[in-house]
Design a protein around this motif. Structure first.
Motif, PDB file in Angstrom:
ATOM      1  N   PRO A 190      -3.034   0.721  14.930  1.00 47.32           N
ATOM      2  CA  PRO A 190      -3.635   2.030  15.195  1.00 47.32           C
ATOM      3  C   PRO A 190      -2.855   2.780  16.267  1.00 47.32           C
ATOM      4  CG  PRO A 190      -5.013   0.251  16.066  1.00 47.32           C
ATOM      5  CD  PRO A 190      -3.941  -0.390  15.274  1.00 47.32           C
ATOM      6  N   GLY A 191      -2.835   4.102  16.148  1.00 47.81           N
ATOM      7  CA  GLY A 191      -2.119   4.935  17.103  1.00 47.81           C
ATOM      8  C   GLY A 191      -0.634   5.012  16.848  1.00 47.81           C
ATOM      9  N   MET A 192      -0.196   4.471  15.702  1.00 41.71           N
ATOM     10  CA  MET A 192       1.228   4.455  15.399  1.00 41.71           C
ATOM     11  C   MET A 192       1.470   4.870  13.950  1.00 41.71           C
ATOM     12  SD  MET A 192       2.338   0.911  17.308  1.00 41.71           S
ATOM     13  CE  MET A 192       4.029   1.377  17.579  1.00 41.71           C
ATOM     14  N   MET A 193       2.686   5.378  13.695  1.00 45.22           N
ATOM     15  CA  MET A 193       3.105   5.676  12.331  1.00 45.22           C
ATOM     16  C   MET A 193       4.045   4.572  11.872  1.00 45.22           C
ATOM     17  SD  MET A 193       3.599   9.685  11.505  1.00 45.22           S
ATOM     18  CE  MET A 193       5.114   9.934  12.425  1.00 45.22           C
ATOM     19  N   THR A 194       3.683   3.928  10.758  1.00 49.51           N
ATOM     20  CA  THR A 194       4.506   2.882  10.170  1.00 49.51           C
ATOM     21  C   THR A 194       5.137   3.417   8.897  1.00 49.51           C
ATOM     22  OG1 THR A 194       3.110   1.116  11.058  1.00 49.51           O
ATOM     23  CG2 THR A 194       4.528   0.561   9.185  1.00 49.51           C
ATOM     24  N   ALA A 195       6.458   3.344   8.812  1.00 46.08           N
ATOM     25  CA  ALA A 195       7.175   3.798   7.619  1.00 46.08           C
ATOM     26  C   ALA A 195       7.503   2.610   6.725  1.00 46.08           C
ATOM     27  CB  ALA A 195       8.461   4.506   8.013  1.00 46.08           C
ATOM     28  N   LEU A 196       7.169   2.736   5.452  1.00 47.40           N
ATOM     29  CA  LEU A 196       7.572   1.764   4.442  1.00 47.40           C
ATOM     30  C   LEU A 196       8.865   2.292   3.841  1.00 47.40           C
ATOM     31  CD1 LEU A 196       4.113   1.192   2.671  1.00 47.40           C
ATOM     32  CD2 LEU A 196       5.009   0.124   4.758  1.00 47.40           C
ATOM     33  N   VAL A 197       9.964   1.577   4.047  1.00 48.08           N
ATOM     34  CA  VAL A 197      11.267   2.091   3.659  1.00 48.08           C
ATOM     35  C   VAL A 197      11.970   1.108   2.728  1.00 48.08           C
ATOM     36  CG1 VAL A 197      11.467   3.388   5.812  1.00 48.08           C
ATOM     37  CG2 VAL A 197      12.452   1.090   5.676  1.00 48.08           C
ATOM     38  N   GLY A 198      13.014   1.616   2.088  1.00 44.52           N
ATOM     39  CA  GLY A 198      13.796   0.798   1.166  1.00 44.52           C
ATOM     40  C   GLY A 198      14.262   1.634  -0.002  1.00 44.52           C
ATOM     41  N   PRO A 199      15.154   1.099  -0.828  1.00 48.76           N
ATOM     42  CA  PRO A 199      15.687   1.856  -1.964  1.00 48.76           C
ATOM     43  C   PRO A 199      14.617   2.120  -3.024  1.00 48.76           C
ATOM     44  CG  PRO A 199      16.380  -0.427  -2.068  1.00 48.76           C
ATOM     45  CD  PRO A 199      15.721  -0.259  -0.742  1.00 48.76           C
ATOM     46  N   SER A 200      14.868   3.072  -3.890  1.00 45.82           N
ATOM     47  CA  SER A 200      13.945   3.373  -4.985  1.00 45.82           C
ATOM     48  C   SER A 200      13.712   2.114  -5.813  1.00 45.82           C
ATOM     49  CB  SER A 200      14.521   4.473  -5.884  1.00 45.82           C
ATOM     50  OG  SER A 200      14.646   5.678  -5.167  1.00 45.82           O
ATOM     51  N   GLY A 201      12.437   1.873  -6.152  1.00 47.52           N
ATOM     52  CA  GLY A 201      12.094   0.717  -6.959  1.00 47.52           C
ATOM     53  C   GLY A 201      11.820  -0.547  -6.173  1.00 47.52           C
ATOM     54  N   CYS A 202      11.880  -0.463  -4.833  1.00 47.57           N
ATOM     55  CA  CYS A 202      11.681  -1.671  -4.022  1.00 47.57           C
ATOM     56  C   CYS A 202      10.212  -2.039  -3.860  1.00 47.57           C
ATOM     57  CB  CYS A 202      12.337  -1.518  -2.650  1.00 47.57           C
ATOM     58  SG  CYS A 202      11.481  -0.373  -1.546  1.00 47.57           S
ATOM     59  N   GLY A 203       9.308  -1.102  -4.180  1.00 40.29           N
ATOM     60  CA  GLY A 203       7.883  -1.404  -4.085  1.00 40.29           C
ATOM     61  C   GLY A 203       7.159  -0.711  -2.944  1.00 40.29           C
ATOM     62  N   LYS A 204       7.756   0.342  -2.370  1.00 40.06           N
ATOM     63  CA  LYS A 204       7.114   1.060  -1.259  1.00 40.06           C
ATOM     64  C   LYS A 204       5.737   1.583  -1.641  1.00 40.06           C
ATOM     65  CE  LYS A 204      10.390   4.140  -0.603  1.00 40.06           C
ATOM     66  NZ  LYS A 204      11.444   3.728  -1.563  1.00 40.06           N
ATOM     67  N   THR A 205       5.684   2.315  -2.762  1.00 40.77           N
ATOM     68  CA  THR A 205       4.416   2.898  -3.189  1.00 40.77           C
ATOM     69  C   THR A 205       3.423   1.815  -3.589  1.00 40.77           C
ATOM     70  OG1 THR A 205       5.429   4.994  -3.882  1.00 40.77           O
ATOM     71  CG2 THR A 205       3.316   4.415  -4.879  1.00 40.77           C
ATOM     72  N   THR A 206       3.896   0.766  -4.232  1.00 42.26           N
ATOM     73  CA  THR A 206       3.009  -0.339  -4.604  1.00 42.26           C
ATOM     74  C   THR A 206       2.384  -0.967  -3.363  1.00 42.26           C
ATOM     75  OG1 THR A 206       4.295  -0.834  -6.590  1.00 42.26           O
ATOM     76  CG2 THR A 206       2.892  -2.598  -5.736  1.00 42.26           C
ATOM     77  N   LEU A 207       3.182  -1.213  -2.340  1.00 40.37           N
ATOM     78  CA  LEU A 207       2.648  -1.785  -1.099  1.00 40.37           C
ATOM     79  C   LEU A 207       1.644  -0.841  -0.459  1.00 40.37           C
ATOM     80  CD1 LEU A 207       2.562  -3.934   1.079  1.00 40.37           C
ATOM     81  CD2 LEU A 207       4.625  -2.906   2.096  1.00 40.37           C
ATOM     82  N   LEU A 208       1.959   0.437  -0.422  1.00 33.65           N
ATOM     83  CA  LEU A 208       1.032   1.429   0.137  1.00 33.65           C
ATOM     84  C   LEU A 208      -0.303   1.386  -0.597  1.00 33.65           C
ATOM     85  CD1 LEU A 208       0.980   3.974   2.165  1.00 33.65           C
ATOM     86  CD2 LEU A 208       1.257   5.314   0.077  1.00 33.65           C
ATOM     87  N   HIS A 209      -0.249   1.341  -1.932  1.00 35.24           N
ATOM     88  CA  HIS A 209      -1.479   1.324  -2.732  1.00 35.24           C
ATOM     89  C   HIS A 209      -2.262   0.036  -2.537  1.00 35.24           C
ATOM     90  CE1 HIS A 209      -0.149   4.614  -5.822  1.00 35.24           C
ATOM     91  NE2 HIS A 209      -0.157   5.039  -4.575  1.00 35.24           N
ATOM     92  N   CYS A 210      -1.570  -1.069  -2.338  1.00 31.77           N
ATOM     93  CA  CYS A 210      -2.263  -2.333  -2.074  1.00 31.77           C
ATOM     94  C   CYS A 210      -2.989  -2.279  -0.728  1.00 31.77           C
ATOM     95  CB  CYS A 210      -1.287  -3.503  -2.098  1.00 31.77           C
ATOM     96  SG  CYS A 210      -0.639  -3.911  -3.723  1.00 31.77           S
ATOM     97  N   LEU A 211      -2.300  -1.794   0.293  1.00 29.98           N
ATOM     98  CA  LEU A 211      -2.908  -1.704   1.620  1.00 29.98           C
ATOM     99  C   LEU A 211      -4.098  -0.751   1.621  1.00 29.98           C
ATOM    100  CD1 LEU A 211       0.347  -1.563   3.799  1.00 29.98           C
ATOM    101  CD2 LEU A 211      -1.185  -3.526   3.497  1.00 29.98           C
ATOM    102  N   GLY A 212      -4.040   0.268   0.771  1.00 33.66           N
ATOM    103  CA  GLY A 212      -5.135   1.230   0.670  1.00 33.66           C
ATOM    104  C   GLY A 212      -6.232   0.815  -0.293  1.00 33.66           C
ATOM    105  N   LEU A 213      -6.123  -0.396  -0.835  1.00 33.62           N
ATOM    106  CA  LEU A 213      -7.106  -0.956  -1.779  1.00 33.62           C
ATOM    107  C   LEU A 213      -7.187  -0.158  -3.075  1.00 33.62           C
ATOM    108  CD1 LEU A 213     -10.017  -1.960   0.667  1.00 33.62           C
ATOM    109  CD2 LEU A 213      -7.938  -3.226   0.047  1.00 33.62           C
ATOM    110  N   LEU A 214      -6.098   0.527  -3.417  1.00 34.39           N
ATOM    111  CA  LEU A 214      -6.023   1.236  -4.688  1.00 34.39           C
ATOM    112  C   LEU A 214      -5.506   0.332  -5.796  1.00 34.39           C
ATOM    113  CD1 LEU A 214      -4.398   4.575  -3.456  1.00 34.39           C
ATOM    114  CD2 LEU A 214      -6.803   4.207  -4.038  1.00 34.39           C
ATOM    115  N   LEU A 215      -4.818  -0.736  -5.404  1.00 32.62           N
ATOM    116  CA  LEU A 215      -4.195  -1.639  -6.366  1.00 32.62           C
ATOM    117  C   LEU A 215      -4.442  -3.080  -5.918  1.00 32.62           C
ATOM    118  CD1 LEU A 215      -2.204  -1.727  -8.851  1.00 32.62           C
ATOM    119  CD2 LEU A 215      -0.365  -1.931  -7.165  1.00 32.62           C
TER     120      LEU A 215
END
Length: 212
Positions: free
Chosen positions: A27-52
């Protein structure tokens, strides 16, 4: 709210997308999920957000294991704690700016309900003052990003999940939304952003390279 993923693995269509991913977002911080296209950034974001759902591993919110949350429990998390700014902005195009912020309307559907003073405050903070009666469809891409953030500020979300927020923005709007995200984190909220934008990455406090 501390958001953690422990040893997360996800396969989509039989293809591994995440393998043993572990992350802690403070909390109180911005965490960037980085890496090349197709590495799973959006998938990880959706998992952490309980969307996936994840195939293996655990997701913890404030130290509580939420991996197996029921549909109703996930909805409560989304309603009470989380806000999302996804690539489609997550707004209702044919509703007013005010409705998109407060998500409240009278039974007759003619008057937006909610805390009007707070509504005006967050519209001013996000540079949308005077636009409350306009249809969201009339806004530019950058303005829609700011509208989604206005909703998060209005509901006082404790965690904000963001997917490629600057992909289609010009330089001025890019700087504006990055500044607003930083301000949101400084209020004590957890901000998690999947991005490949170097300017967005440089503004973040923590970088997590997905798949490394």
């Amino acid at each position: 709210m501390l958001i953690e993923g422990q040893d997360l693995s996800v396969a989509i269509g039989g293809r591994p997308v995440l393998e043993g991913e572990t992350i802690s977002c403070e909390p109180g911080m911005m965490t960037a999920l980085v890496g090349p296209s197709g590495c799973g950034k959006t998938t990880l974001l959706h998992c952490l957000g309980l969307l996936l759902p994840v195939d293996q591993g655990r997701i913890l919110n404030g130290g509580k294991d939420v991996t197996k949350y029921s549909t109703e429990a996930r909805r409560r998390f989304w309603r009470d704690h989380a806000a999302f700014i996804l690539q489609d902005y997550g707004i209702m195009e044919e509703e007013s700016v005010a409705f998109n912020v407060t998500m409240g309307v009278s039974l007759l559907g003619k008057r937006v309900t909610g805390n009007q003073e707070r509504l005006m405050e967050v519209l001013e903070q996000t540079g949308l003052q005077g636009r409350e009666k306009e249809m969201a469809s009339h806004l530019s891409g950058g303005e829609k990003q700011r509208l989604a953030l206005a909703r998060a500020i209005y509901k006082d979300a404790s965690v904000l999940f963001i997917d490629e927020p600057t992909a289609s923005l010009d330089a001025a709007n890019r700087r504006k939304v990055i500044e607003l995200f930083s301000d949101f984190a400084m209020r004590g909220s957890t901000v998690i952003v999947a991005t490949h934008d170097s300017e967005m990455i440089n503004a973040c406090d923590v970088l997590h390279e997905v798949g490394s």
